[in-house]
Design an enzyme around this catalytic site. Structure first.
Site, PDB file in Angstrom:
ATOM      1  N   ASP A 284       9.434   2.459   1.072  1.00 24.46           N
ATOM      2  CA  ASP A 284       8.317   3.183   1.686  1.00 24.46           C
ATOM      3  C   ASP A 284       8.308   2.866   3.183  1.00 24.46           C
ATOM      4  OD1 ASP A 284       5.924   4.052   2.739  1.00 24.46           O
ATOM      5  OD2 ASP A 284       4.683   3.345   1.070  1.00 24.46           O
TER       6      ASP A 284
ATOM      7  N   PHE B 173       0.863  -1.183   0.000  1.00 23.30           N
ATOM      8  CA  PHE B 173       0.000   0.000   0.000  1.00 23.30           C
ATOM      9  C   PHE B 173       0.896   1.229   0.000  1.00 23.30           C
ATOM     10  CE2 PHE B 173      -2.339   3.489   1.896  1.00 23.30           C
ATOM     11  CZ  PHE B 173      -3.545   3.429   1.212  1.00 23.30           C
TER      12      PHE B 173
ATOM     13  N   LYS C 187       3.465   9.617   8.735  1.00 22.85           N
ATOM     14  CA  LYS C 187       2.825   9.086   9.953  1.00 22.85           C
ATOM     15  C   LYS C 187       3.534   9.504  11.252  1.00 22.85           C
ATOM     16  CE  LYS C 187       0.182   5.220   8.047  1.00 22.85           C
ATOM     17  NZ  LYS C 187      -1.204   5.438   8.398  1.00 22.85           N
TER      18      LYS C 187
HETATM   19  N1  PLP Z   1       2.515   4.226   2.533  1.00 25.29           N
HETATM   20  C1  PLP Z   1       2.240   3.370   3.518  1.00 25.29           C
HETATM   21  C2  PLP Z   1       3.148   2.208   3.750  1.00 25.29           C
HETATM   22  C3  PLP Z   1       1.120   3.559   4.327  1.00 25.29           C
HETATM   23  O1  PLP Z   1       0.837   2.692   5.304  1.00 25.29           O
HETATM   24  C4  PLP Z   1       0.278   4.671   4.077  1.00 25.29           C
HETATM   25  C5  PLP Z   1      -0.936   4.892   4.875  1.00 25.29           C
HETATM   26  O2  PLP Z   1      -1.422   4.049   5.555  1.00 25.29           O
HETATM   27  C6  PLP Z   1       0.608   5.540   3.039  1.00 25.29           C
HETATM   28  C7  PLP Z   1       1.739   5.294   2.291  1.00 25.29           C
HETATM   29  C8  PLP Z   1      -0.254   6.748   2.751  1.00 25.29           C
HETATM   30  O3  PLP Z   1      -0.090   7.676   3.785  1.00 25.29           O
HETATM   31  P1  PLP Z   1      -1.158   8.866   4.005  1.00 25.29           P
HETATM   32  O4  PLP Z   1      -2.405   8.250   4.504  1.00 25.29           O
HETATM   33  O5  PLP Z   1      -0.484   9.766   4.994  1.00 25.29           O
HETATM   34  O6  PLP Z   1      -1.329   9.523   2.685  1.00 25.29           O
END
Ligand code: PLP
Length: 387
Positions: free
Chosen positions: A215, A129, A244
């Site tokens: 990521d 994700f 986060k």
């Molecule tokens: N990347 C990862 C691994 C995530 O867990 C998330 C959100 O859960 C995101 C990107 C997207 O982050 P945001 O909700 O701050 O846009």
């Protein structure tokens, strides 16, 4: 009904929260809840941590938004700190407002470099994700999330995580400019990616002249008891995204990239990104993690939570317990994660789901043993409720 005009983008829990302190929050009817949800992994210092509150209020009272046409002290200090703690050679930092925005920048950056090198394809992991914007959704390895919006972009290829042979096959045509990896598939069900596999990706990227992109939006900023989950594999990345837990509750994201990959003037930007207040909040998070030795606490409390749930949970409900530090996943059998999360609310605990069958806990790094004990007992009772 309160909130009726909010788009139903999330299946909201039946509570309206009005106040929080540490790992505890209170509903509008005065009901207290133990917060194992922790702002979906963002609330690293808990609610209203005095250092964080002081940094935010002092900065807000001192300087407003300046935009990125000038430099501010908080963003300069933050970029120095992020470059120092991220295993990326000669890191350059782009500050933005969320995980999706960090990954959008990361994807633009690797795509640009890939096009220039004649290797325009990005390889990403099935089950991953990366966000809800068009490009980050296109890189998300969950077909059901992409389907309503397709076609998205046509330069992303998926491989199963942990499968070295599939990686080799994906790189073989010579058109891959970067490989994007999430070290623990968070939204995909708290599924760890083997450290040996991460080392293999590094080696194969080097051999293919491809960029290794990681990521760490959910796993980074201390969530696993290391600054980055990647440290467990002992390898360096070429570009890393963060968000986060970095902001401790204020919206901030970051991309740390090798200097030769960095954007130049006019190639990318953000009006709000790295504003003084969220930058000061992120600095307070990093300082407090050091001052209160929270990385050690994350490891100790995460281990304790998994151990206690394993000890207390009724037989036959929990099929698997996994995660690292305070990113904990409990896979359930013969029921749904949503049913467990609902049962937890009734028992005064907030948690989230990660996919259909995983209950996820991402509490603040400040959580203490009594709160872990309370949470583990509530989880065990909730598993019993739905059994
Ligand atoms: N990347 C990862 C691994 C995530 O867990 C998330 C959100 O859960 C995101 C990107 C997207 O982050 P945001 O909700 O701050 O846009």
């Amino acid at each position: 009904m309160i909130g009726a005009r909010l788009m139903p983008t999330y299946a909201r829990l039946p509570v309206t929260l009005v106040r929080g302190e540490g790992c505890r929050v209170w509903g509008d009817d005065g009901t207290p809840y133990l917060d194992l949800l922790g702002g979906l992994g963002s609330l690293s210092l808990g609610h209203a941590h005095p250092r964080w509150v002081a940094a935010v209020t002092d900065t807000a009272a001192t300087i407003g938004l300046t935009t990125n046409l000038v430099t501010t002290v908080p963003q300069a200090k933050l970029s120095d700190r992020l470059a120092a703690i991220t295993p990326v050679d000669d890191g350059q930092v782009f500050l933005c407002n969320s995980g999706a925005e960090a990954n959008e920048a990361l994807l633009k950056l690797v795509r640009k470099r890939g096009l220039a090198a004649g290797r325009p394809v990005v390889v990403a992991l099935e089950g991953s994700f990366h966000g809800r914007t068009v490009a980050t959704l296109a890189a998300t390895g969950q077909p059901a999330k992409r389907a309503p919006f397709e076609p998205l972009v046509d330069w992303i290829r998926f491989i199963p995580p942990g499968d070295a042979a599939a990686l080799v096959a994906a790189l073989a045509p010579g058109d891959v400019g970067s490989v994007l990896v999430e070290p623990i598939l968070g939204e995909g069900g708290v599924v760890p990616v083997d450290t040996e596999y991460l080392r293999t990706v590094r080696e194969r990227c080097d051999a293919a002249g491809a960029v290794f992109a990681v990521d760490e939006v959910q796993t980074g900023s201390g969530r696993t008891g290391r600054w980055l989950a990647l440290e467990a594999a002992g390898v360096r990345a070429d570009v890393v995204s963060l968000a986060k837990a970095l902001g401790g509750g204020l919206p901030i994201g970051a991309v740390v990239a090798r200097a030769d990959l960095a954007f130049g003037p006019g190639e990318h930007g953000s009006t709000f990104g790295g504003g003084p207040v969220p930058s000061a909040a992120a600095l307070a998070v990093l300082d407090t993690i050091c001052a209160e030795e929270l990385l050690a606490n994350v490891i100790a409390m995460g281990t304790l939570l998994r151990q206690e749930v394993a000890r207390l949970a009724p037989a036959g409900v929990v099929a698997d317990i996994r995660g690292d530090g305070l990113l904990c996943g409990f896979r359930v059998a013969n029921t749904t994660a949503a049913a467990v999360v609902q049962a937890l609310v009734v028992r005064g605990v907030l948690a989230s789901t990660a996919g259909a069958d995983v209950v996820r806990c991402t509490p603040p790094f400040t959580i203490n043993p009594d709160e872990i004990d309370e949470g583990a007992k509530a989880l065990a009772a909730a598993f019993e409720d739905v059994a």
